[in-house]
Design a protein around this motif. Structure first.
Motif, PDB file in Angstrom:
ATOM      1  N   PHE A 181       0.730  -1.188   0.049  1.00 14.11           N
ATOM      2  CA  PHE A 181       0.203   0.095   0.054  1.00 14.11           C
ATOM      3  C   PHE A 181       0.919   1.141   0.112  1.00 14.11           C
ATOM      4  CE2 PHE A 181      -2.173   3.254   2.376  1.00 14.11           C
ATOM      5  CZ  PHE A 181      -3.313   3.550   1.476  1.00 14.11           C
ATOM      6  N   MET A 182       1.889   1.266   0.976  1.00  8.73           N
ATOM      7  CA  MET A 182       2.839   2.501   0.770  1.00  8.73           C
ATOM      8  C   MET A 182       3.460   2.777  -0.533  1.00  8.73           C
ATOM      9  SD  MET A 182       4.696   1.907   4.455  1.00  8.73           S
ATOM     10  CE  MET A 182       5.746   3.342   4.227  1.00  8.73           C
ATOM     11  N   PHE A 183       4.068   1.580  -1.043  1.00  8.99           N
ATOM     12  CA  PHE A 183       4.695   1.841  -2.470  1.00  8.99           C
ATOM     13  C   PHE A 183       3.577   2.130  -3.453  1.00  8.99           C
ATOM     14  CE2 PHE A 183       8.153  -0.699  -0.727  1.00  8.99           C
ATOM     15  CZ  PHE A 183       9.272   0.157  -1.102  1.00  8.99           C
ATOM     16  N   GLY A 184       2.415   1.654  -3.321  1.00 11.46           N
ATOM     17  CA  GLY A 184       1.296   1.959  -4.359  1.00 11.46           C
ATOM     18  C   GLY A 184       0.757   3.246  -4.083  1.00 11.46           C
ATOM     19  N   TRP A 185       0.568   3.848  -2.635  1.00 13.67           N
ATOM     20  CA  TRP A 185       0.067   4.959  -2.364  1.00 13.67           C
ATOM     21  C   TRP A 185       1.314   5.919  -3.295  1.00 13.67           C
ATOM     22  CZ3 TRP A 185       1.996   9.506   0.073  1.00 13.67           C
ATOM     23  CH2 TRP A 185       1.142  10.153   0.467  1.00 13.67           C
ATOM     24  N   ILE A 186       2.443   5.730  -2.961  1.00 12.30           N
ATOM     25  CA  ILE A 186       3.386   6.694  -3.538  1.00 12.30           C
ATOM     26  C   ILE A 186       3.478   6.746  -4.996  1.00 12.30           C
ATOM     27  CG2 ILE A 186       5.962   7.269  -3.707  1.00 12.30           C
ATOM     28  CD1 ILE A 186       6.257   5.734  -0.837  1.00 12.30           C
ATOM     29  N   TYR A 187       3.258   5.444  -5.606  1.00 12.98           N
ATOM     30  CA  TYR A 187       3.233   5.679  -6.947  1.00 12.98           C
ATOM     31  C   TYR A 187       1.970   6.437  -7.621  1.00 12.98           C
ATOM     32  CZ  TYR A 187       2.823   3.892 -11.794  1.00 12.98           C
ATOM     33  OH  TYR A 187       2.566   3.697 -13.363  1.00 12.98           O
ATOM     34  N   MET A 188       0.797   5.825  -7.081  1.00 13.98           N
ATOM     35  CA  MET A 188      -0.449   6.449  -7.344  1.00 13.98           C
ATOM     36  C   MET A 188      -0.431   7.993  -6.980  1.00 13.98           C
ATOM     37  SD  MET A 188      -2.515   4.144  -8.649  1.00 13.98           S
ATOM     38  CE  MET A 188      -2.952   2.545  -8.908  1.00 13.98           C
ATOM     39  N   ARG A 190       2.200   9.824  -7.254  1.00 11.72           N
ATOM     40  CA  ARG A 190       2.840  10.669  -8.224  1.00 11.72           C
ATOM     41  C   ARG A 190       2.133  10.852  -9.638  1.00 11.72           C
ATOM     42  NH1 ARG A 190       8.457   7.938  -9.579  1.00 11.72           N
ATOM     43  NH2 ARG A 190       8.106   9.720 -11.082  1.00 11.72           N
ATOM     44  N   GLN A 191       1.226   9.642  -9.905  1.00 14.32           N
ATOM     45  CA  GLN A 191       0.440   9.721 -11.065  1.00 14.32           C
ATOM     46  C   GLN A 191      -0.648  10.972 -10.809  1.00 14.32           C
ATOM     47  OE1 GLN A 191       1.640   7.995 -13.525  1.00 14.32           O
ATOM     48  NE2 GLN A 191       3.139   7.350 -12.180  1.00 14.32           N
ATOM     49  N   ALA A 192      -1.314  10.762  -9.603  1.00 13.58           N
ATOM     50  CA  ALA A 192      -2.454  11.726  -9.360  1.00 13.58           C
ATOM     51  C   ALA A 192      -1.793  13.127  -9.520  1.00 13.58           C
ATOM     52  CB  ALA A 192      -2.905  11.584  -8.128  1.00 13.58           C
ATOM     53  N   ASN A 193      -0.587  13.597  -8.894  1.00 16.00           N
ATOM     54  CA  ASN A 193      -0.027  14.922  -8.988  1.00 16.00           C
ATOM     55  C   ASN A 193       0.394  15.054 -10.281  1.00 16.00           C
ATOM     56  OD1 ASN A 193      -0.167  15.047  -6.214  1.00 16.00           O
ATOM     57  ND2 ASN A 193       2.139  14.349  -5.776  1.00 16.00           N
ATOM     58  N   ALA A 194       0.651  14.269 -11.176  1.00 15.00           N
ATOM     59  CA  ALA A 194       0.981  14.534 -12.698  1.00 15.00           C
ATOM     60  C   ALA A 194      -0.386  15.024 -13.239  1.00 15.00           C
ATOM     61  CB  ALA A 194       1.527  13.218 -13.314  1.00 15.00           C
ATOM     62  N   ILE A 195      -1.510  14.261 -13.090  1.00 10.34           N
ATOM     63  CA  ILE A 195      -2.692  14.527 -13.560  1.00 10.34           C
ATOM     64  C   ILE A 195      -3.113  15.989 -12.941  1.00 10.34           C
ATOM     65  CG2 ILE A 195      -5.274  13.692 -13.839  1.00 10.34           C
ATOM     66  CD1 ILE A 195      -4.207  10.879 -13.385  1.00 10.34           C
ATOM     67  N   HIS A 196      -2.711  16.386 -11.632  1.00 11.36           N
ATOM     68  CA  HIS A 196      -3.161  17.496 -11.144  1.00 11.36           C
ATOM     69  C   HIS A 196      -2.477  18.751 -11.805  1.00 11.36           C
ATOM     70  CE1 HIS A 196      -5.084  20.140  -8.067  1.00 11.36           C
ATOM     71  NE2 HIS A 196      -3.766  20.494  -7.967  1.00 11.36           N
ATOM     72  N   ALA A 197      -1.136  18.407 -12.237  1.00 15.15           N
ATOM     73  CA  ALA A 197      -0.303  19.256 -12.862  1.00 15.15           C
ATOM     74  C   ALA A 197      -0.931  19.860 -14.289  1.00 15.15           C
ATOM     75  CB  ALA A 197       1.122  18.655 -12.942  1.00 15.15           C
ATOM     76  N   LEU A 198      -1.548  18.533 -14.883  1.00 16.63           N
ATOM     77  CA  LEU A 198      -2.023  18.892 -16.358  1.00 16.63           C
ATOM     78  C   LEU A 198      -3.221  19.473 -16.086  1.00 16.63           C
ATOM     79  CD1 LEU A 198      -1.664  15.433 -17.978  1.00 16.63           C
ATOM     80  CD2 LEU A 198      -0.116  17.342 -18.304  1.00 16.63           C
ATOM     81  N   LYS A 199      -4.144  19.305 -15.007  1.00 14.93           N
ATOM     82  CA  LYS A 199      -5.200  20.094 -14.746  1.00 14.93           C
ATOM     83  C   LYS A 199      -5.069  21.565 -14.644  1.00 14.93           C
ATOM     84  CE  LYS A 199      -9.034  20.494 -11.566  1.00 14.93           C
ATOM     85  NZ  LYS A 199      -8.605  21.628 -11.044  1.00 14.93           N
ATOM     86  N   ASN A 200      -4.000  21.734 -13.630  1.00 13.51           N
ATOM     87  CA  ASN A 200      -3.603  23.203 -13.515  1.00 13.51           C
ATOM     88  C   ASN A 200      -3.138  23.743 -14.833  1.00 13.51           C
ATOM     89  OD1 ASN A 200      -4.252  23.009 -10.673  1.00 13.51           O
ATOM     90  ND2 ASN A 200      -2.126  22.360 -10.412  1.00 13.51           N
ATOM     91  N   ALA A 201      -2.257  23.093 -15.681  1.00  6.50           N
ATOM     92  CA  ALA A 201      -1.970  23.751 -16.752  1.00  6.50           C
ATOM     93  C   ALA A 201      -3.253  24.182 -17.775  1.00  6.50           C
ATOM     94  CB  ALA A 201      -0.956  22.502 -17.634  1.00  6.50           C
TER      95      ALA A 201
END
Length: 488
Positions: A181-188, A190-201
């Motif tokens: 869960f910890m590794f998956g949470w970190i990976y997810m 990161r993906q969510a932050n990337a999608i959030h960055a695209l949303k902000n863009a």
């Protein structure tokens, strides 16, 4: 309640991990349990087969009695023997379900009410109560059931092993779940932050805050999406800038049209007013000649006045046509190299007669210079400026024409000794029909079009024109600048 994508992905990951680890643990533990049961059944079947063989051997080789008597007489001894051989408690029952032998006579009688009826029907039945296994198997001879052999043994070691495996899977599963869960949470995350960055863009692009570089630099689908958003951002920015430029052009065009409309109205009003004065004078003299046709003095005076006003009308029409042509036919322009000193000398010679008529002296201070411009336009510019300097001068005044060459431009200065032009009116004198002194303009035949035409022609020849007040005396100085011809 609104949940962000990050928490949705985290929740999905947690459910997926719990399901996967739980299912895997269940299947492994179920496999262990099934394997233990199969091994136990196989071992008990072997023990039952050995016991059946021993009982049948004694039944066949012993004294011939019926089966009930055999089990009653031989049951106790067989139970003890089979118990010693198997290491388990053995109880023998006859075909009626009566216990005839027990390897542990002093032990508590087991409860076999649920399993014994099955065994008496020539079926194997067993039951586990706690850590104790009760296994009942039929004993058959010549298609007749002699009785039932009952094995009672402990399965604590198997259950202990199963419970140990269960605890192991619980701890291991929990550890794996937490770490995964910890590794998956970190990976997810990161993906969510990337999608959030695209949303902000995209939000920045919507607000007009355009991107200078891609939001993400990755070599995967999100990186490709970020690159696509950046290219879309550049296209939108270019289109918006183009639209803004077109909007500015439209605004400027509308403003120009409004100014042209105003100028047109002012032009029509002014030219009507300018035409009205000489026409009124001509009409008045025509009425007088009609009333007094035989008055020689009146005829002479009317002739002079009508001639003067007609000339003024002609000059006004000519200037209007020339100004209209200068504005409409700006493409009819033929620039060439022009000797400025020669041109100014020629213009001064042309205007010398008019200057003498007004009692004005023209002085020249000219230097060699070659400029680029349309010769006819340049001649008209300087003729108009000299004409104004003569007409709006004082009696016995002077007009000085001088020029000087700089690095890139030639400057022509035409100064008079007249009353001058107030500073607040210097920009207005270049407007059509504007005159500083209306009475003097009418006496001198001025229409207010000359300087407007001069400015138009100067701009067409890439020049500049301005007005200065001389520091060393009265009057006005017109400063005209033209580009010098390039020497090869």
């Amino acid at each position: 309640m609104r949940f962000s994508l990050k928490w949705k992905l985290t929740g999905f990951l947690a459910v997926l991990l719990v399901f996967a680890i739980g299912l895997l643990s269940f299947l492994v533990l179920q496999g262990i349990s099934n394997n233990q049961r199969r091994e136990m059944e196989h071992a008990m079947e072997q023990q039952a087969a050995v016991a059946e063989d021993r009982i049948l051997q004694m039944y066949v080789t012993g004294t011939q009695v019926d089966k009930e008597a055999f089990m009653r007489l031989q049951g106790p001894a067989l139970a003890r023997e089979l118990g010693n051989v198997s290491g388990m408690r053995v109880i023998l029952y006859d075909a009626n379900g009566k216990a005839n032998g027990d390897s542990l006579i002093m032990a508590e009688k087991p409860d076999v009410r649920r399993t014994l009826p099955f065994a008496l029907q020539n079926k194997i039945a067993y039951e586990i109560q706690g850590d104790v296994l009760d296994y009942l198997a039929p004993v058959v001879s010549d298609q007749q059931q002699l009785g039932v052999v009952h094995f009672q043994t402990s399965v604590g070691s198997q259950q202990l092993f199963y419970r140990s495996m269960l605890r192991l899977f619980l701890f291991a599963g929990a550890a794996v779940l937490i770490v995964s869960f910890m590794f998956g949470w970190i990976y997810m995350n990161r993906q969510a932050n990337a999608i959030h960055a695209l949303k902000n863009a995209t939000e920045r692009i919507r607000r007009g805050d355009y991107l200078a570089e891609p939001s993400l630099k990755r070599k995967d689908e999100l990186g490709e999406l970020s690159g696509g958003i950046f290219e879309m951002n550049r296209a939108i920015q270019a289109n918006v800038l183009s639209l803004h430029a077109e909007q500015e052009k439209l605004i400027q065009t509308l403003e120009t049209l409004r100014q042209l409309e105003k100028r047109q109205k002012d032009f029509i009003h002014n030219i009507s007013h300018e035409f009205k004065t000489p026409l009124t004078s001509i009409r008045a003299y025509a009425d007088l000649l009609h009333l007094y046709p035989d008055d020689p003095a009146l005829i002479q005076d009317a002739y002079a006045s009508i001639t003067k006003e007609t000339g003024r009308l002609y000059d006004l029409v000519e200037r209007v046509l020339r100004l209209a042509a200068a504005e409409k036919y700006a493409f009819d322009h033929h620039p060439e190299e022009v000797d400025l000193k020669e041109l100014l000398t020629d213009v001064c010679a042309r205007m010398k007669g008019k200057a003498e008529q007004f009692g004005i002296t023209i002085r020249q201070r000219l230097e060699p210079a070659v400029i680029v411009g349309d010769r006819n336009n340049l001649t008209h510019i300087f003729v108009n400026l000299l004409d104004n300097a003569i007409k709006y001068n004082v009696a016995q005044g002077e007009v000085t024409v001088s020029n000087a060459a700089g690095e890139e431009d030639a400057v022509v200065r035409i100064r008079d000794t007249g009353v001058g032009i107030p500073e607040e009116q210097r920009d207005l004198v270049f407007e059509p029909f504007y005159t500083v002194n209306h009475d003097r303009a009418r006496k001198s035949g001025g229409s207010g079009l000359g300087l407007a035409l001069v400015k138009q022609l100067t701009l067409q020849n890439d020049g500049r024109i301005g007005i200065e007040t001389p520091a060393d005396g009265p009057g006005t100085a017109f400063i005209v600048t033209f580009p010098l011809a390039r020497r090869h």
